[in-house]
Design an enzyme around this catalytic site. Structure first.
Site, PDB file in Angstrom:
ATOM      1  N   TRP A 132      -7.961  28.783   2.100  1.00 30.51           N
ATOM      2  CA  TRP A 132      -6.763  28.342   2.059  1.00 30.51           C
ATOM      3  C   TRP A 132      -6.633  26.920   1.535  1.00 30.51           C
ATOM      4  O   TRP A 132      -7.834  26.225   1.302  1.00 30.51           O
ATOM      5  CB  TRP A 132      -6.416  28.174   3.518  1.00 30.51           C
ATOM      6  N   TRP A 166       7.898  43.697  21.399  1.00 34.63           N
ATOM      7  CA  TRP A 166       6.789  42.776  20.693  1.00 34.63           C
ATOM      8  C   TRP A 166       6.321  41.596  21.575  1.00 34.63           C
ATOM      9  O   TRP A 166       5.112  41.117  21.489  1.00 34.63           O
ATOM     10  CB  TRP A 166       7.535  42.267  19.416  1.00 34.63           C
ATOM     11  N   GLU A 221      12.217  44.325  20.353  1.00 36.45           N
ATOM     12  CA  GLU A 221      11.556  42.883  20.141  1.00 36.45           C
ATOM     13  C   GLU A 221      11.332  42.392  21.606  1.00 36.45           C
ATOM     14  O   GLU A 221      10.283  41.494  21.395  1.00 36.45           O
ATOM     15  CB  GLU A 221      13.063  42.071  19.947  1.00 36.45           C
ATOM     16  N   TRP A 236       2.739  33.964  13.501  1.00 33.66           N
ATOM     17  CA  TRP A 236       2.252  33.292  12.463  1.00 33.66           C
ATOM     18  C   TRP A 236       1.311  34.227  11.943  1.00 33.66           C
ATOM     19  O   TRP A 236       1.110  34.320  10.635  1.00 33.66           O
ATOM     20  CB  TRP A 236       1.583  31.991  12.734  1.00 33.66           C
ATOM     21  N   ASN A 282      14.974  33.743  13.928  1.00 34.18           N
ATOM     22  CA  ASN A 282      13.721  34.825  13.821  1.00 34.18           C
ATOM     23  C   ASN A 282      13.650  35.241  12.252  1.00 34.18           C
ATOM     24  O   ASN A 282      12.574  35.065  11.803  1.00 34.18           O
ATOM     25  CB  ASN A 282      13.875  35.938  14.696  1.00 34.18           C
ATOM     26  N   TRP A 289      -2.195  29.279   8.137  1.00 32.04           N
ATOM     27  CA  TRP A 289      -1.195  29.524   9.069  1.00 32.04           C
ATOM     28  C   TRP A 289      -1.424  28.573  10.341  1.00 32.04           C
ATOM     29  O   TRP A 289      -0.469  28.752  11.011  1.00 32.04           O
ATOM     30  CB  TRP A 289      -1.191  30.985   9.569  1.00 32.04           C
TER      31      TRP A 289
END
Length: 315
Positions: free
Chosen positions: A155, A127, A124, A231, A190, A208
């Site tokens: 969208w 990331w 993590e 996102w 998370n 988004w």
């Protein structure tokens, strides 16, 4: 080096740092309080203790035990299974290198599942660094989709639907609980970040960027690179993103990660008298699960089909 520096070229001579004195008469403002922001104490579920000393206590407490259960606990929002160090890393109260070194130290003496759990946490942290590299090398991600194939997605635009999502009034318990946690605490778990993000982009089909902006306005750990990366991952448009056809079902997500409804009922008081089993399935005839609570704003199966079509026809 004693007097050895005197033999160095002039441009390499050490800089002499002189003490700076603060001019008299300058008054410091008081630290802001909850009331400074127009909030009431009763509106705040929990605000984490600020400051470097508190951050170091949190890191020590995490490395002393919870890190060894991280892999099993991290996806359960009702459990204290995460490090809660994200805001400390964001604001420089902790160094990510120091945290990494601490994890490596405890990993060396751990075995079996305990060792694997520490390694899960380290991924993590990786990331986090990965998304910073993405932003550095591809700054365009702040303006458009990372995956150019999806720059032409059509969208939807609906201020009403966006507001319902922001305020936790979608009629989907796990989604509403996550959004209310965000508004009440400046933090969102998370797992819930993924759930609410996919609901906005894959169920409501709203861009988004709406969610990215809303998160940055409310998160105490809001960091541009990681917020954007998360996102775009959820929307299916980012680097190493979830495939567009991966669409989480908010009903099954709630059942899987909050089966007893503990997290939901904490943040959505309207549902505290509703049996846990009823929190994880669409109510009959589209009615609300309880008085004072919104009915589901859409049918997930229908929304999923529309989203798949939107991605398939992307220009």
């Amino acid at each position: 080096y004693g007097k050895a520096w005197r033999k160095l070229p002039k441009e390499l001579e050490p800089v002499v740092v002189r003490k700076l004195n603060t001019p008299h008469g300058i008054r410091s403002l008081a630290l802001p309080s909850v009331e400074s922001w127009g909030l009431k104490r009763s509106d705040v579920a929990h605000i984490i203790e600020p400051g470097e000393q508190a951050a170091r206590k949190r890191m020590s407490a995490f490395l002393d035990g919870p890190v060894f259960e991280y892999a099993d606990q991290r996806d359960q929002p009702a459990a204290a299974g995460t490090s809660r160090l994200s805001q400390d890393l964001r604001w420089g109260l902790l160094s990510v290198r120091e945290l990494y070194a601490g994890c490596e130290e405890v990993r060396e003496t751990a075995h079996g599942n305990r060792r694997k759990s520490v390694e899960t946490y380290l991924t993590e942290l990786a990331w986090r660094e990965f998304y910073m590299q993405v932003l550095f090398h591809f700054p365009k991600v702040l303006e458009t989709e990372f995956n150019e194939k999806y720059c032409g997605l059509e969208w939807r635009e609906s201020a009403q639907d966006l507001e319902a999502w922001q305020e936790g009034r979608t009629g989907f318990p796990i989604v509403d609980a996550g959004m209310r946690q965000l508004r009440g605490t400046g933090f969102i778990h998370n797992r819930l970040r993924m759930i609410v993000a996919m609901f906005l982009t894959k169920d409501l089909r709203l861009c988004w960027m709406n969610g990215e902006s809303h998160f940055m306005q409310h998160l105490t750990d809001g960091e541009i690179a990681n917020n954007n990366g998360g996102w775009q991952w959820s929307a299916g448009t980012g680097a190493d993103a979830a495939s567009y056809f991966r669409i989480q079902n908010p009903w099954t997500q709630g059942k899987r990660f909050d089966p007893a409804g503990e997290f939901i009922q904490h943040y959505v008081p309207e549902l505290r008298d509703v049996p846990a089993g009823q929190l994880h399935a669409p109510p009959e005839n589209g009615k609300a699960l309880a008085a004072g609570y919104e009915p589901p704003m859409l049918d997930h199966a229908e929304a999923r089909a529309a989203t798949l079509q939107m991605f398939k026809t992307a220009k």
